[in-house]
Design a protein around this motif. Structure first.
Motif, short mmCIF file in Angstrom:
data_model
loop_
_atom_site.label_atom_id
_atom_site.label_comp_id
_atom_site.label_asym_id
_atom_site.label_seq_id
_atom_site.Cartn_x
_atom_site.Cartn_y
_atom_site.Cartn_z
N TRP A 224 0.84 -1.19 0.00
CA TRP A 224 0.00 0.00 0.00
C TRP A 224 0.88 1.24 0.00
O TRP A 224 2.00 1.22 0.51
CB TRP A 224 -0.90 0.01 1.24
N VAL A 244 -7.37 3.59 -4.78
CA VAL A 244 -8.37 3.01 -3.90
C VAL A 244 -9.28 4.12 -3.40
O VAL A 244 -8.83 5.02 -2.69
CB VAL A 244 -7.71 2.29 -2.71
N ALA A 264 -9.58 -5.78 1.52
CA ALA A 264 -9.34 -4.37 1.22
C ALA A 264 -10.61 -3.51 1.33
O ALA A 264 -10.66 -2.42 0.79
CB ALA A 264 -8.73 -4.20 -0.16
N GLY A 281 -13.98 0.43 1.23
CA GLY A 281 -12.86 0.46 0.31
C GLY A 281 -12.37 1.84 -0.05
O GLY A 281 -11.82 2.04 -1.14
#
Length: 374
Positions: A224, A244, A264, A281
């Motif tokens: 990430w 995201v 996620a 998310g």
């Protein structure tokens, strides 16, 4: 200033201090895990992989340790480790612990804490991470990356190509021998040889520099990253990225930690604006304020190695960048006081002392007069 209370204390007002906080449900609810402490700056926390109730916290005044999950705390090695502690790491088997403080790098084994041999440019450190082997540690210092192959006793510079610039974040990839992920010159980069060479993953840059990079507790190939208030994820160690959700409510927030559920869907972010959480998310973000400090900085998140739902957050009244800058420049809190304020404080103390002496002299004369015959 951190202080330990002799008796048990009730939970303090989260808005008045920094401190350590724990969530058992991936950031939905938080409770303070530092009962009995009143911390100015909690900088980093580490969880023992052998015993989740054993915690170490680095503060602006040294290390604190708890063996009961934060119900009580005690100073650790305060005769050895002096000053702010910026980084902590356990070896994968929990047998070794290393820390990077303003006064040096230290290693603890069964014999206690001992100073490590390091080059001068290693302090103050930005990060300290354990490699997959129990004897290997990586230290991200002020000017370079260092590695230890002997359980943290000694550290040597990891040579890099000259065009690679400033490294500001570092993580090791779980289950890999030599794979590292880092933020270098605001870009997410990957090394497959222990930091000697690096590949630009294509995420970040001058327009939107990366704040931090993080591994995933459930998927070793997933990393990430955060840049410009937006989260991004890669499922193939940086070969491809996708954004995201939406931006954080505070577009200028500097992200310091990222924790995510295996699917996620749930995301938890620590930043210089506090903690944010998303249940969809990243499509929407909610600041977490109940029981947490507001309007002060949150540092890196720490996840319990034995329970992915348990995460820890640290908060500091003093900006982390300022604590680190003071350590780099060899300063202290006294250096922050303006000369005119210092003179005023000394003058006040002198006046109080003079007033006390005059009052004592006056009382002495009155007593002498009362005793003398009339």
């Amino acid at each position: 200033m951190a202080s330990l209370l002799a008796s048990s204390a009730s939970a303090h007002d989260a808005s008045s201090y920094g401190g350590v906080f724990r969530s058992r449900d991936l950031g939905a609810a938080w409770l303070n895990a530092d009962v009995g402490l009143f911390l100015n700056a909690a900088l980093v926390i580490a969880v023992d992989p052998r015993d989740s109730s054993h915690l170490l916290v680095g503060t602006d005044l040294g290390i604190l340790t708890s063996h009961n999950g934060g119900r009580s705390w005690a100073p650790e090695a305060r005769d050895v480790i002096i000053g702010a502690v910026f980084a902590l790491a356990f070896s994968p088997d929990g047998e070794l612990t290393v820390c990077a403080a303003a006064s040096g790098v230290f290693r603890r084994d069964r014999e206690g804490w001992l100073r490590a041999e390091i080059p001068g440019s290693a302090i103050p450190a930005r990060a300290l991470v354990a490699g997959p082997a129990n004897h290997r540690f990586y230290l991200l210092g002020w000017r370079a990356l260092f590695a230890s192959e002997d359980g943290g006793r000694t550290y040597a510079v990891v040579p890099r190509v000259p065009e690679i610039g400033e490294m500001t974040a570092l993580v090791t990839i779980p289950g890999s021998a030599d794979i590292l992920a880092a933020v270098i010159d605001g870009r997410a980069m990957i090394s497959h040889d222990g930091g000697r060479t690096w590949r630009n993953t294509g995420f970040g840059g001058a327009d939107a520099p990366v704040d931090t990079i993080a591994t995933d507790a459930s998927r070793p190939q997933r990393i990430w990253a955060a840049a410009g208030g937006r989260m991004a994820v890669s499922d193939d160690l940086g070969s491809g990225w996708h954004s995201v959700g939406r931006s954080l409510p505070e577009a200028r927030a500097r992200v310091r930690g990222i924790a995510a559920s295996a699917d996620a869907t749930t995301l938890v972010i620590s930043s210089d604006r506090g903690i944010y959480r998303s249940d969809d998310g990243g499509e929407s973000w909610a600041p977490k304020e109940d029981n947490l400090p507001t309007h002060i900085e949150s540092g890196p998140l720490a996840r319990d190695p034995n329970d992915a739902g348990v995460i820890y957050a640290v908060f500091s009244l003093m900006p982390y960048a300022e604590v680190w800058r003071m350590a780099r420049e060899g300063g202290n809190l006294l250096a922050r006081i303006e000369p005119i304020s210092l003179v005023g404080g000394v003058s006040f103390c002198v006046l109080v002392l003079i007033g006390g002496c005059l009052a004592a002299l006056h009382l002495s004369r009155r007593r002498a007069a009362a005793r003398s015959p009339r």
